[in-house]
Design an enzyme around this catalytic site. Structure first.
Site, PDB file in Angstrom:
ATOM      1  N   HIS A  13     -27.759 -21.594 -23.966  1.00  0.00           N
ATOM      2  CA  HIS A  13     -26.585 -21.504 -23.250  1.00  0.00           C
ATOM      3  C   HIS A  13     -25.610 -20.618 -23.804  1.00  0.00           C
ATOM      4  O   HIS A  13     -25.530 -20.201 -24.850  1.00  0.00           O
ATOM      5  CB  HIS A  13     -26.189 -22.842 -22.816  1.00  0.00           C
ATOM      6  CG  HIS A  13     -25.686 -23.552 -24.217  1.00  0.00           C
ATOM      7  ND1 HIS A  13     -24.873 -24.607 -24.149  1.00  0.00           N
ATOM      8  CD2 HIS A  13     -25.637 -23.130 -25.440  1.00  0.00           C
ATOM      9  CE1 HIS A  13     -24.357 -24.923 -25.067  1.00  0.00           C
ATOM     10  NE2 HIS A  13     -24.823 -24.276 -26.129  1.00  0.00           N
ATOM     11  N   CYS A  23     -19.806 -18.900 -29.433  1.00  0.00           N
ATOM     12  CA  CYS A  23     -20.175 -19.796 -28.413  1.00  0.00           C
ATOM     13  C   CYS A  23     -19.998 -19.475 -27.034  1.00  0.00           C
ATOM     14  O   CYS A  23     -20.793 -19.724 -26.149  1.00  0.00           O
ATOM     15  CB  CYS A  23     -19.502 -21.269 -28.630  1.00  0.00           C
ATOM     16  SG  CYS A  23     -20.511 -22.317 -29.953  1.00  0.00           S
ATOM     17  N   HIS A  30     -30.243 -24.259 -29.119  1.00  0.00           N
ATOM     18  CA  HIS A  30     -30.135 -25.400 -29.903  1.00  0.00           C
ATOM     19  C   HIS A  30     -31.377 -26.275 -29.726  1.00  0.00           C
ATOM     20  O   HIS A  30     -32.022 -26.026 -28.723  1.00  0.00           O
ATOM     21  CB  HIS A  30     -28.849 -26.357 -29.525  1.00  0.00           C
ATOM     22  CG  HIS A  30     -27.628 -25.876 -29.617  1.00  0.00           C
ATOM     23  ND1 HIS A  30     -26.860 -25.847 -30.660  1.00  0.00           N
ATOM     24  CD2 HIS A  30     -26.753 -25.333 -28.587  1.00  0.00           C
ATOM     25  CE1 HIS A  30     -25.721 -25.486 -30.617  1.00  0.00           C
ATOM     26  NE2 HIS A  30     -25.718 -25.008 -29.184  1.00  0.00           N
ATOM     27  N   HIS A  68     -37.095 -25.018 -23.725  1.00  0.00           N
ATOM     28  CA  HIS A  68     -37.455 -23.641 -23.418  1.00  0.00           C
ATOM     29  C   HIS A  68     -36.754 -22.923 -22.202  1.00  0.00           C
ATOM     30  O   HIS A  68     -37.449 -22.025 -21.387  1.00  0.00           O
ATOM     31  CB  HIS A  68     -39.037 -23.424 -23.372  1.00  0.00           C
ATOM     32  CG  HIS A  68     -39.417 -23.378 -24.875  1.00  0.00           C
ATOM     33  ND1 HIS A  68     -39.586 -24.734 -25.365  1.00  0.00           N
ATOM     34  CD2 HIS A  68     -39.431 -22.672 -25.932  1.00  0.00           C
ATOM     35  CE1 HIS A  68     -39.827 -24.626 -26.579  1.00  0.00           C
ATOM     36  NE2 HIS A  68     -39.786 -23.479 -27.142  1.00  0.00           N
ATOM     37  N   GLU A 136     -26.743 -32.009 -30.342  1.00  0.00           N
ATOM     38  CA  GLU A 136     -26.904 -30.487 -30.305  1.00  0.00           C
ATOM     39  C   GLU A 136     -27.148 -29.954 -31.229  1.00  0.00           C
ATOM     40  O   GLU A 136     -28.032 -28.717 -31.637  1.00  0.00           O
ATOM     41  CB  GLU A 136     -25.257 -29.948 -29.848  1.00  0.00           C
ATOM     42  CG  GLU A 136     -25.632 -28.486 -29.127  1.00  0.00           C
ATOM     43  CD  GLU A 136     -24.128 -28.029 -28.762  1.00  0.00           C
ATOM     44  OE1 GLU A 136     -23.910 -28.085 -27.215  1.00  0.00           O
ATOM     45  OE2 GLU A 136     -23.183 -27.724 -29.268  1.00  0.00           O
TER      46      GLU A 136
END
Length: 193
Positions: A13, A23, A30, A68, A136
């Protein structure tokens, strides 16, 4: 009484608008761990709140839908979203920025909806989703409860605003699973798993 079941999934993400430069500007992934906590004041015919084997059915299927995959925020740049969908067969589009906190809320709404639409047939009573915890990293997690998932202070989560890629839908036992989840369909627990 509370029971807890953990699952793991790998996901990528970008967390737009956050303080961490890496980020918010780069795709990263993660190894997530999700903990699902169910509660009830009753026990079923076997003396359980809810058989762990049942959690490995549709609830695991929801978690596996994110494995995935790249999770995208529908409010992101349209060209970016188009390219990610073009180059990733497994993607999920969410109406919220993809933070651990929002993952908690999304998973809570998905699993809570499923539980409320499930006919339980082994004496289960009063089974409800108590909490979702999303790890996470090994040292960082977010935990949420019903008041977080459906908070009047936060954006409402509508199942119609969540989209799964066809590659993900094709892996579901029932390709209409998500459409059934959004409808008045009632899921019936199997007698045996």
């Amino acid at each position: 009484m509370i029971i807890r079941k953990s699952f793991e999934f790998e996901n990528a993400h970008i967390v737009r608008l956050c303080s961490s430069k890496k980020c918010k500007t780069s795709i990263h992934g993660h190894s997530y761990k999700i903990e699902i906590l169910l509660e009830s004041s009753y026990l079923d015919n076997a003396g359980m709140v809810y058989d762990f084997g049942l959690l490995k059915q549709e609830i695991k299927q929801i978690v596996d839908s994110f494995d995935h995959a790249i999770t995208l925020f529908s409010g992101d740049d349209k060209d970016y979203l188009k390219q990610m969908k073009k180059h990733s067969s497994r993607w999920v589009l969410l109406p919220l920025n993809v933070s651990a906190e929002n993952f908690v809320r999304i998973f809570f709404v998905l699993i809570d909806t499923l539980l409320k639409k499930t006919k339980m047939i082994n004496g289960e009573k009063g089974v409800s989703l108590k909490s979702i915890i999303i790890h996470e990293t090994p040292t960082s997690y977010a935990q949420g409860f019903i008041e977080d998932a459906y908070s009047e202070h936060l954006s409402e989560i509508k199942l119609d605003d969540i989209e799964f890629s066809s590659a993900i839908k094709n892996e579901w036992k029932d390709k209409d699973f998500f459409e059934k989840l959004k409808s008045s369909y009632i899921f019936i627990n199997p007698k045996e798993v």
